[in-house]
Each structure stands twice: as structure tokens, then as C-alpha cells.
Design an enzyme around this catalytic site. Structure first.
Site, PDB file in Angstrom:
ATOM      1  N   ARG A 337     -10.236 -53.373   7.462  1.00 23.11           N
ATOM      2  CA  ARG A 337      -8.785 -54.073   7.272  1.00 23.11           C
ATOM      3  C   ARG A 337      -8.690 -54.059   5.621  1.00 23.11           C
ATOM      4  O   ARG A 337      -9.374 -55.007   5.076  1.00 23.11           O
ATOM      5  CB  ARG A 337      -8.766 -55.461   7.866  1.00 23.11           C
ATOM      6  CG  ARG A 337      -7.623 -56.271   7.649  1.00 23.11           C
ATOM      7  CD  ARG A 337      -7.901 -58.011   7.957  1.00 23.11           C
ATOM      8  NE  ARG A 337      -8.089 -58.460   6.775  1.00 23.11           N
ATOM      9  CZ  ARG A 337      -9.033 -59.422   6.533  1.00 23.11           C
ATOM     10  NH1 ARG A 337      -9.493 -59.869   7.770  1.00 23.11           N
ATOM     11  NH2 ARG A 337      -9.482 -59.935   5.526  1.00 23.11           N
ATOM     12  N   HIS A 341      -5.741 -60.731   5.524  1.00 26.89           N
ATOM     13  CA  HIS A 341      -5.676 -61.286   6.985  1.00 26.89           C
ATOM     14  C   HIS A 341      -4.410 -61.089   7.420  1.00 26.89           C
ATOM     15  O   HIS A 341      -3.613 -60.862   8.219  1.00 26.89           O
ATOM     16  CB  HIS A 341      -6.564 -62.237   7.358  1.00 26.89           C
ATOM     17  CG  HIS A 341      -6.289 -62.742   8.916  1.00 26.89           C
ATOM     18  ND1 HIS A 341      -6.860 -62.117   9.879  1.00 26.89           N
ATOM     19  CD2 HIS A 341      -5.750 -63.859   9.517  1.00 26.89           C
ATOM     20  CE1 HIS A 341      -6.815 -62.414  10.993  1.00 26.89           C
ATOM     21  NE2 HIS A 341      -5.870 -63.563  10.779  1.00 26.89           N
ATOM     22  N   TYR A 350     -13.328 -63.709  -0.477  1.00 23.40           N
ATOM     23  CA  TYR A 350     -14.585 -63.636   0.183  1.00 23.40           C
ATOM     24  C   TYR A 350     -15.065 -62.147   0.423  1.00 23.40           C
ATOM     25  O   TYR A 350     -16.199 -62.096   0.875  1.00 23.40           O
ATOM     26  CB  TYR A 350     -14.312 -64.111   1.773  1.00 23.40           C
ATOM     27  CG  TYR A 350     -13.241 -63.759   2.260  1.00 23.40           C
ATOM     28  CD1 TYR A 350     -13.291 -62.493   3.091  1.00 23.40           C
ATOM     29  CD2 TYR A 350     -11.978 -64.598   2.722  1.00 23.40           C
ATOM     30  CE1 TYR A 350     -12.108 -61.980   3.638  1.00 23.40           C
ATOM     31  CE2 TYR A 350     -10.924 -64.110   3.181  1.00 23.40           C
ATOM     32  CZ  TYR A 350     -10.796 -62.898   3.860  1.00 23.40           C
ATOM     33  OH  TYR A 350      -9.966 -62.129   4.669  1.00 23.40           O
TER      34      TYR A 350
END
Length: 450
Positions: A337, A341, A350
Site C-alpha cells: 500500500r 490507509h 509508523y
């Protein structure tokens, strides 16, 4: 391309108990035409000898060999399950790959739609950052899974998506106006403004409406496939989900349900490495997702999700098996990805920016596929510039039109559920209309009250 076999490959016959089938014998025989043969109760716990004089247990599901050795099944094999791939990073096919070639027409539509999805994601993401829409989800880095899987399916196949499969709708002919209308929630939105942006749905395109709840769509796809099997339709159900969805109970229930009832459903997992901020290393210790299929008796395969030709061939073969053999298939597509998100997420908190950039540049599925069509003499820099310029212009025009279009009337918030609205719902509608009239400054001026 090699699918991992399920735990049970032999045909099996129905075991009827008394009269409990009550007139449904023929239907059950059709739906359960492959039950295991060794299901007689009096034989289930007998120790018998097979042809090689080895003691076995004739247990439901097939014979089980006895062994004098105390031996546990290892938690995972030493070698990981291989990943099917056709094109290398430079867009060149392997000379040893057994893949079905796609025509120029199909290849060019695949590339056009991949660029459309990529451009649409970029512009709608920018629109959300400008405050013009409230929310958006991109498919950046996962365009090949979207488009190539859709190209391998039939329009009769039911799509039960998660929320990162807008490309399937692009392939099926959902227009830029339809995408923009849904994201802006105007009167042309099929959901009548009652869904979050990117929660598309279209009966005309056989595309089940998106739900945000993780993995809830997976059992729904199995139920739909069960219906297709009963109706003997020449089609299957296809459901998409991320690696995070496999950590939900719905995933496991659905696989078991599909395997036991032998329904034509394809499970496509986009293993993109992250369930929002949770890496796959913190989700499970198994060899990814593909091995979970074998545990439930589901034929499975791992594919390079950034290789459009590999995805196309895999889904094409899976569809044929699912329909002709009436069996579920699990596909784990390895990808990454590249984007956040959602627009509510900042993934740089993160994961390293360098990691994201490496995948965006070195593993981009759109660039890889472009190199392949260029090597075939089907594409050029001039065609590329013209396509991207045209798409951007069309999208900006549709966004402006969608933004100016009238919103659905207040009444639409209370329709399409009850034939006759109950009194409490009617009371809520009266209360809402009164509130809007009392506090008009809190509502858009173009908010229709009719």
C-alpha cells in the site's frame, strides 16, 4: 502457475440419515455431490489394513494412517510458498512462465484503466485535502490487482468488495461522473448521499455496495455463491479483502463455509503488508495468507500483485476452476500500500518514508505493465502524455459539475427501508425538518427540504 491443493480432492457422496432430508434429496445430492465415501458410522472407528498392510483409521473424510512415531506438524515449512510471476521489474516476461497471452485490445484497456484509477486517486485525494469531500481511499500501488482481476472475470460474476476496489468498477464501465457523484453525495449518487465517499455500489455493474466493517463482506460472498450454485448459474462470486481482514473471524468462518458447501467463490486477499498501522508480522506467524486455505480445504495460490499479467492469469484460472469444479479458491496477492490507509491516516508515523518511496518507484505495477506494452510496440511517450492530460481534464470537469449539483432531498434519508414508514421514523423526519428551519445557518443553503 501452481495452486496449492486442498486437504480433500476426492469426490464424495451424500450420506442420508433417516428421513430428515424430507423431500430435498435431489437438491442435497446436487449441492453435495462430492461428499467423502467413507462416512458409514460402523466403520468410523475401525482399524483396518490397507493394500500395503499399514494400519489406518477409516475416519470421515478419508483414511488416516497410524504411526508409532510421536511427531507434530511443524508450525511452518522451511521454505515459503512460492509466488507466481510473469513480468519482472523491467516488464519482461520470464521465458519459463506458463501464462496465457492477452490480446492487444485487452492489454490496452487494462493499461488505460490502471492509469485512470491512478489519476482518479490522485485528484480525489487532492479534493479531500482541499475540503471539497470528506473522505477518500486510494488504491495506489494496488492498481494491477484491481484492473487485472476485473479483466479476467465475467460481468455476470458478482463483486463483493472491501473499499479499495474502485478499479473493478472502472473496468466494468462505471463513469467518472458516477464516481464523482458518489464522492460528493449529490442527487445523481445511487446511494442518495447516505454513504461515505468511495463506498460505491451499482446493481447494473453487479457490484455489491461497499461496507466499512472489516471482513463482513466475505461471508456474504459465500452466501451469494451458494445461491449461484443452487441456480446452476455459469458465474461465481468474487470478494476482496486486505491482510487485516484475515485476522477477523468472518474470514475463517467464510472459508470453512465455502469449503464444506463447495461453492464457486474466489477469495482475493490484497496482502499489502499493513492493516492500517499493524504490520503483518504482528498479525500472524504463518507464511502469509495462502497457507490458511489448505487448513480449510480450499485450493490456494500466491501471486505477485504488482504484476498485471500474473494476476490476470491467476484469476482467469481460478474462475474456471471455481465454476466448472464448484469449488472455492483463495488467492493471496503480494503487494504494498503505497498511499496512506485513508485520508484520515498518516502512515509516515509508523513506517519509513524511504520504504514507501522504494515501493512506489521500484515496484510500481502501472510502470511495469507500461514497459511490457511498450516492448510490444503498442504504446509511446506521446500516447502516455495525451492519456494523462485528457483524464485529468475530464476528472476536474466532473468534480466541478458534481460539486455544483443539487443534493438529494431530506426525504431520501427516510426512504428505501420500510414499505410503510413507522411512526418513530416519521417523527424523526418532522423533527429534522423543524431543526433545519430553526437553524438554517447550520445547513448548506442548497440542501433541499422537499
Amino acid at each position: 502457475m501452481r495452486f496449492l491443493g486442498s486437504l480433500r480432492e476426492t469426490p464424495f457422496a451424500v450420506h442420508k440419515i433417516g428421513n430428515r432430508v424430507l423431500g430435498f434429496e435431489n437438491m442435497l445430492n446436487h449441492l453435495s455431490a462430492h461428499r467423502f465415501k467413507s462416512t458409514k458410522v460402523e466403520k468410523q472407528i475401525d482399524s483396518v489394513n490397507d493394500d500395503r498392510d499399514n494400519q489406518v483409521l477409516n475416519f470421515p473424510g478419508g483414511k488416516v494412517k497410524f504411526t508409532p512415531q510421536l511427531s507434530f506438524i511443524p508450525e511452518r515449512e522451511e521454505e515459503r510458498v512460492p509466488c507466481f510471476r510473469v513480468l519482472d521489474d523491467n516488464g519482461q516476461p520470464s521465458m519459463y512462465s506458463n501464462f496465457t497471452q492477452v490480446s492487444k485490445e485487452i492489454a490496452m484497456k487494462m493499461y488505460n484503466d490502471m492509469v485512470t484509477l491512478q489519476t482518479m486517486d490522485t485528484i480525489f485525494y487532492e479534493a479531500q485535502r482541499q475540503g471539497r469531500i470528506s473522505f477518500y481511499v486510494t488504491s495506489l500501488g494496488e492498481e494491477a490487482i484491481n484492473i487485472a482481476s476485473a479483466a479476467a472475470l465475467s460481468l455476470d460474476d458478482l463483486i463483493v468488495p472491501q473499499y479499495r476496489e474502485a478499479g473493478v468498477l472502472v473496468w466494468r464501465g462505471f463513469t467518472l461522473k458516477e464516481f464523482a457523484s458518489q464522492c460528493f453525495g449529490n442527487k445523481y449518487d445511487y446511494c442518495k448521499g447516505r454513504q461515505m465517499p468511495v463506498h460505491y455500489g451499482s446493481k447494473r455493474h453487479n457490484y455489491f455496495t461497499v461496507a466499512s466493517t472489516i471482513a463482513s463482506q466475505i461471508p456474504h460472498a459465500v452466501g451469494a455463491a451458494y445461491s449461484m450454485k443452487m441456480e446452476k448459474r455459469d458465474a461465481c462470486a468474487v470478494t476482496y479483502f486486505g491482510d487485516g481482514g484475515t485476522s477477523e473471524g468472518d474470514f475463517h468462518a467464510a472459508l470453512n463455509f465455502a469449503a464444506v458447501l463447495e461453492v464457486p467463490v474466489i477469495f482475493i486477499c490484497r496482502n499489502n503488508g499493513w492493516a492500517i498501522s499493524t504490520p503483518i508480522s504482528d498479525q500472524f506467524r504463518s507464511d502469509g495468507v495462502v497457507v490458511k486455505g489448505r487448513a480449510y480445504g480450499v485450493r490456494s495460490i500466491r501471486v505477485d500483485g504488482n504484476d498485471a499479467l500474473a494476476v490476470y492469469n491467476t484469476v482467469r484460472a481460478a474462475r474456471k476452476m471455481a465454476i466448472q469444479e464448484r469449488r472455492p479458491i483463495l488467492i493471496e496477492a503480494l503487494t504494498y500500500r503505497v498511499g496512506h490507509h485513508t485520508t484520515s491516516d498518516d502512515s509516515t508515523r509508523y513506517r519509513p518514508v524511504e520504504e514507501m518511496e522504494w515501493w512506489r518507484v521500484a515496484k510500481d505495477p502501472v510502470s511495469r505493465f507500461r514497459k511490457w506494452i511498450e516492448s510490444n510496440g503498442w504504446w509511446s511517450d506521446e500516447a502516455e502524455a495525451e492519456l494523462r492530460s485528457s483524464l485529468r481534464k475530464q476528472l476536474l470537469e466532473e468534480i466541478q459539475l458534481a460539486e455544483r449539483s443539487e443534493k438529494p432531498p431530506v426525504a431520501d434519508a427516510f426512504t428505501d427501508v420500510y414499505d410503510v414508514p413507522p411512526s418513530n421514523l416519521e417523527e424523526q423526519e418532522r423533527w429534522l425538518r423543524k431543526t433545519i428551519k430553526t437553524h438554517p445557518q447550520d445547513y448548506p443553503s442548497d440542501f433541499p427540504l422537499l
